[in-house]
Design an enzyme around this catalytic site. Structure first.
Site, PDB file in Angstrom:
ATOM      1  N   LYS A 136     -39.251 -32.816 -34.163  1.00 49.10           N
ATOM      2  CA  LYS A 136     -39.955 -32.826 -35.689  1.00 49.10           C
ATOM      3  C   LYS A 136     -40.915 -34.642 -35.426  1.00 49.10           C
ATOM      4  O   LYS A 136     -40.350 -35.447 -35.182  1.00 49.10           O
ATOM      5  CB  LYS A 136     -38.875 -32.903 -36.374  1.00 49.10           C
ATOM      6  CG  LYS A 136     -39.405 -33.553 -37.712  1.00 49.10           C
ATOM      7  CD  LYS A 136     -40.231 -32.418 -38.317  1.00 49.10           C
ATOM      8  CE  LYS A 136     -39.716 -31.252 -38.255  1.00 49.10           C
ATOM      9  NZ  LYS A 136     -40.673 -30.220 -38.878  1.00 49.10           N
ATOM     10  N   ASN A 170     -45.103 -22.816 -39.859  1.00 49.81           N
ATOM     11  CA  ASN A 170     -44.400 -22.330 -40.820  1.00 49.81           C
ATOM     12  C   ASN A 170     -44.764 -22.904 -42.359  1.00 49.81           C
ATOM     13  O   ASN A 170     -43.876 -22.992 -43.262  1.00 49.81           O
ATOM     14  CB  ASN A 170     -42.925 -22.660 -40.794  1.00 49.81           C
ATOM     15  CG  ASN A 170     -42.503 -24.344 -40.562  1.00 49.81           C
ATOM     16  OD1 ASN A 170     -42.941 -24.569 -39.628  1.00 49.81           O
ATOM     17  ND2 ASN A 170     -42.326 -24.775 -41.841  1.00 49.81           N
ATOM     18  N   ASN A 223     -45.575 -31.672 -38.933  1.00 53.01           N
ATOM     19  CA  ASN A 223     -45.632 -31.239 -40.296  1.00 53.01           C
ATOM     20  C   ASN A 223     -46.907 -31.876 -41.117  1.00 53.01           C
ATOM     21  O   ASN A 223     -46.687 -32.632 -42.194  1.00 53.01           O
ATOM     22  CB  ASN A 223     -44.316 -31.663 -41.080  1.00 53.01           C
ATOM     23  CG  ASN A 223     -43.155 -30.685 -41.038  1.00 53.01           C
ATOM     24  OD1 ASN A 223     -41.954 -31.133 -40.369  1.00 53.01           O
ATOM     25  ND2 ASN A 223     -43.199 -29.442 -41.116  1.00 53.01           N
ATOM     26  N   ARG A 283     -33.944 -32.331 -53.267  1.00 56.25           N
ATOM     27  CA  ARG A 283     -34.194 -33.201 -51.939  1.00 56.25           C
ATOM     28  C   ARG A 283     -35.419 -34.132 -52.093  1.00 56.25           C
ATOM     29  O   ARG A 283     -36.643 -33.668 -52.715  1.00 56.25           O
ATOM     30  CB  ARG A 283     -34.726 -32.061 -50.950  1.00 56.25           C
ATOM     31  CG  ARG A 283     -34.847 -32.563 -49.816  1.00 56.25           C
ATOM     32  CD  ARG A 283     -35.214 -31.624 -48.520  1.00 56.25           C
ATOM     33  NE  ARG A 283     -35.926 -32.140 -47.292  1.00 56.25           N
ATOM     34  CZ  ARG A 283     -36.162 -31.559 -46.032  1.00 56.25           C
ATOM     35  NH1 ARG A 283     -35.810 -30.201 -46.182  1.00 56.25           N
ATOM     36  NH2 ARG A 283     -36.744 -31.997 -45.230  1.00 56.25           N
ATOM     37  N   HIS A 304     -38.338 -20.490 -38.200  1.00 56.51           N
ATOM     38  CA  HIS A 304     -38.362 -21.489 -38.688  1.00 56.51           C
ATOM     39  C   HIS A 304     -36.758 -21.781 -39.406  1.00 56.51           C
ATOM     40  O   HIS A 304     -36.260 -20.887 -39.492  1.00 56.51           O
ATOM     41  CB  HIS A 304     -39.351 -21.516 -39.850  1.00 56.51           C
ATOM     42  CG  HIS A 304     -39.028 -22.792 -40.931  1.00 56.51           C
ATOM     43  ND1 HIS A 304     -38.611 -22.566 -42.165  1.00 56.51           N
ATOM     44  CD2 HIS A 304     -39.468 -24.005 -40.852  1.00 56.51           C
ATOM     45  CE1 HIS A 304     -38.615 -23.727 -42.846  1.00 56.51           C
ATOM     46  NE2 HIS A 304     -38.946 -24.431 -42.063  1.00 56.51           N
ATOM     47  N   HIS A 357     -34.135 -37.733 -44.185  1.00 57.57           N
ATOM     48  CA  HIS A 357     -32.993 -37.011 -44.948  1.00 57.57           C
ATOM     49  C   HIS A 357     -32.027 -37.957 -45.634  1.00 57.57           C
ATOM     50  O   HIS A 357     -31.646 -39.014 -44.837  1.00 57.57           O
ATOM     51  CB  HIS A 357     -32.498 -36.164 -43.878  1.00 57.57           C
ATOM     52  CG  HIS A 357     -33.230 -34.994 -43.362  1.00 57.57           C
ATOM     53  ND1 HIS A 357     -32.583 -33.820 -42.871  1.00 57.57           N
ATOM     54  CD2 HIS A 357     -34.390 -34.739 -43.083  1.00 57.57           C
ATOM     55  CE1 HIS A 357     -33.580 -32.823 -42.561  1.00 57.57           C
ATOM     56  NE2 HIS A 357     -34.580 -33.545 -42.666  1.00 57.57           N
TER      57      HIS A 357
HETATM   58  O1  GKR Z   1     -35.522 -30.801 -41.786  1.00 58.83           O
HETATM   59  O2  GKR Z   1     -37.053 -32.433 -41.954  1.00 58.83           O
HETATM   60  C1  GKR Z   1     -36.800 -31.220 -41.851  1.00 58.83           C
HETATM   61  C2  GKR Z   1     -37.856 -30.389 -41.372  1.00 58.83           C
HETATM   62  O3  GKR Z   1     -39.113 -30.912 -41.360  1.00 58.83           O
HETATM   63  C3  GKR Z   1     -37.854 -29.086 -42.233  1.00 58.83           C
HETATM   64  O4  GKR Z   1     -37.919 -29.692 -43.614  1.00 58.83           O
HETATM   65  C4  GKR Z   1     -39.031 -28.197 -41.865  1.00 58.83           C
HETATM   66  O5  GKR Z   1     -39.048 -27.289 -42.990  1.00 58.83           O
HETATM   67  O6  GKR Z   1     -37.929 -27.517 -40.061  1.00 58.83           O
HETATM   68  C5  GKR Z   1     -38.925 -27.476 -40.767  1.00 58.83           C
HETATM   69  C6  GKR Z   1     -40.254 -27.298 -39.999  1.00 58.83           C
HETATM   70  O7  GKR Z   1     -40.495 -26.568 -38.951  1.00 58.83           O
HETATM   71  O8  GKR Z   1     -41.472 -27.378 -40.508  1.00 58.83           O
HETATM   72 MG    MG Z   2     -42.397 -26.589 -38.828  1.00 55.76          MG
END
Ligand code: GKR
Ligand code: MG
Length: 416
Positions: free
Chosen positions: A186, A262, A216, A396, A313, A28
Site C-alpha cells: 500500500k 479497484n 490509491n 471510518r 480487492h 487506520h
Molecule cells: O486498508 O488502507 C487500506 C486500503 O487502502 C483499503 O482501504 C483499500 O480499499 O485495500 C484497498 C485498495 O486496494 O485500494
Molecule cells: Mg487498491
C-alpha cells in the site's frame, strides 16, 4: 409456511482491532467497523454475511431487513432486486446499493448451501481449485497507536515499517507466518522515489515473486508514468496510480506495466468506458460491491471477454468475508493473480469459530462444509458488538485520526 422462507435478517454492527496502517488518506484507527448478517429461515437455518461498517451501510441493511422477510431464500436474484428497488429513491448510486445487496446475497447462498448440504463454491458452478492464493498485503505502519486522550498506546507484534528495510522485514514476517508468495505494498504514503526503492528492495529480497504497488490515486498522470517506467520489470501491475478512467487511460498509453484498479471501475456502467479507453488491464473484483458472489463470477466472464486480467480487492475484514472471497475465487476459472486480503492484520479478533480458514503457504483451502463452511462464535459477536457500542465510532476516518497526531496533515490527492 415454507422452510426456505426468510423469517428475519439480524444485522449486528461490530468493531475489531486494527493496527496503525498508513495509506494515502491517513492512518487506520485502532478499531475497524464491520456488520455481521444472520439471515434466519423459517426452519431455523441461518445464512451468514459480512459487510463493511458505518452508519449509512447499517441503515441500508436495516432497510433491507424490512424487505426480505417472507421471501424465499432460493430467490436470491429477486431478494437483491427487492432491496435495490427499496433503496433506489434514497441511494442513487448503483455502486452504493451494491454493498447492501451483496452482503444479503452471500447470506442467501450460505443458507442455500446449508439446506442442500453443499459448499457455496458448488452453488457457483463448482470449484476449479482446492485452495486460493492470496498476496501479503504490506503497509507502511507505525510501531503502535500512540497514546491519546488518556488511552494508553496500543502496540502490535508487527513493528514499525517506514522505509524499505522496514517493508522487507514486514514481508519476511508475513512469509514466515503465512507462507505468502506474492506481495502488495500500500503506497501513496511517502514520496514516489521512496516507494520505488521499497519495491526494488522487495524484488531483491524475494526474487521472482510477484509484486504490486497501490498508491490509491496519490499521483498525477506524469508521476504515474514516471513510476511505471522506473518499476518496469519489477512489478506485475501498478494499481490505481492516478484518479479516474481518463487519467488511467493517459497513463496506460505510455506505461510498460499493466494498470489495475479497484477505484475507477467499481460498477457495471464503468466497464464500457474503461474498455473503450483501454484504461486498465487488470480488474480487482470485490463481491462486497459487485452484487455478490454470482455477479462476481459473471464479472469474471465479462473480463475474460474483454481481455482484462482478474485480481481481487480487500478491505479490513473478518472470516465470513474471507470464506466468501475464497469460495468465489475457487469458482472463477480465470483468476490471473493472487487475491488481496487484510486478514493477517485483523484475524485475532475474528467472529467465526477458528479452525476452518487458515492461511498456509500463502493459500486458503476452500471450505468443504455446507454453505460458506464457517460458524459464528456468538460470544465473540456479542463482545465485538459491545465494543462497537462502547467505542462511539460510527464511520471510518483515516484522515481525521491522522490529524489527531499531525494537526497540519492535509488530504491531498494527488499529492505528488
Ligand atoms: O486498508 O488502507 C487500506 C486500503 O487502502 C483499503 O482501504 C483499500 O480499499 O485495500 C484497498 C485498495 O486496494 O485500494
Ligand atoms: Mg487498491
Amino acid at each position: 409456511m415454507s422452510a426456505t422462507r426468510i423469517r428475519e435478517l439480524i444485522v449486528t454492527p461490530i468493531a475489531f482491532g486494527d493496527p496503525p496502517l498508513l495509506n494515502s488518506n491517513g492512518v487506520h484507527e485502532p478499531l475497524a467497523l464491520r456488520i455481521v448478517l444472520q439471515l434466519v429461515l423459517e426452519d431455523g437455518t441461518v445464512g451468514l454475511g459480512e459487510s463493511p461498517g458505518g452508519t449509512a451501510r447499517l441503515e441500508r441493511l436495516h432497510a433491507a431487513a424490512q424487505v426480505v422477510a417472507g421471501m424465499d431464500v432460493f430467490d436470491a436474484t429477486a431478494v437483491c432486486a427487492a432491496i435495490d428497488t427499496a433503496l433506489l429513491p434514497t441511494v442513487p448510486s448503483s455502486h452504493e446499493r451494491g454493498w447492501t445487496t451483496s452482503a444479503v446475497e452471500v447470506a442467501c447462498l450460505d443458507a442455500q448451501g446449508k439446506l442442500l448440504g453443499r459448499p457455496v463454491s458448488d452453488l457457483l458452478g463448482g470449484r476449479v481449485r482446492d485452495s486460493v492464493p492470496f498476496a501479503a498485503y504490506l503497509f507502511y505502519k507505525w510501531a503502535e497507536h500512540p497514546a491519546l486522550d488518556g488511552r494508553a498506546a496500543i502496540a502490535d507484534d508487527w513493528g514499525e515499517a517506514l522505509d524499505p528495510a522496514g517493508i522487507v522485514e514486514q514481508a519476511r514476517l508475513m512469509q514466515q507466518r503465512y507462507g505468502f508468495r506474492s506481495f502488495k505494498l500500500k503506497g501513496g504514503v511517502f514520496p514516489p522515489d521512496e516507494e520505488i526503492a521499497a519495491m526494488r528492495a522487495l524484488a531483491e529480497a524475494f526474487p521472482g515473486q510477484p509484486l504490486r504497488l497501490d498508491p490509491n490515486v496519490a499521483w498525477t498522470v506524469e508521476t504515474s508514468k514516471y513510476v511505471a517506467r522506473e518499476l518496469d520489470g519489477v512489478l506485475e501491475y501498478l494499481e490505481d496510480p492516478t484518479k479516474g478512467i481518463p487519467g488511467m487511460a493517459e497513463v496506460a498509453q505510455d506505461s510498460p506495466l499493466p494498470l489495475a484498479t479497484n477505484m475507477c471501475v467499481i460498477a457495471w456502467e464503468h466497464l464500457k468506458p474503461a474498455v473503450e479507453q483501454n484504461a486498465i488491464q487488470v480488474l480487482l473484483t470485490d463481491h462486497h460491491y459487485w452484487g455478490g458472489l454470482r455477479r462476481t463470477r459473471e464479472l469474471a466472464a465479462v473480463c475474460e471477454a474483454f481481455g482484462l486480467a482478474l485480481s481481487m480487492h480487500s478491505n479490513s475484514h473478518l472470516g465470513i468475508s474471507l470464506a466468501a472471497m475464497t469460495h468465489v475465487a475457487a469458482a472463477i476459472p480465470h483468476l490471473d493473480h493472487s487475491c488481496d486480503t487484510h486478514y493477517p492484520w485483523n484475524s485475532a479478533d475474528d467472529v467465526i469459530v477458528p479452525g476452518v480458514l487458515e492461511l498456509r503457504d500463502g493459500e486458503v483451502e476452500v471450505p468443504t462444509g455446507p454453505g460458506l463452511g464457517v460458524e459464528l462464535d456468538h460470544d465473540r459477536l456479542e463482545r465485538l458488538h459491545r465494543r462497537y457500542l462502547d467505542s462511539g465510532m460510527r464511520s471510518r476516518d483515516d484522515t481525521g485520526y491522522m490529524r489527531r497526531f499531525r494537526p497540519d496533515y492535509e488530504l491531498r490527492l494527488p499529492r505528488w
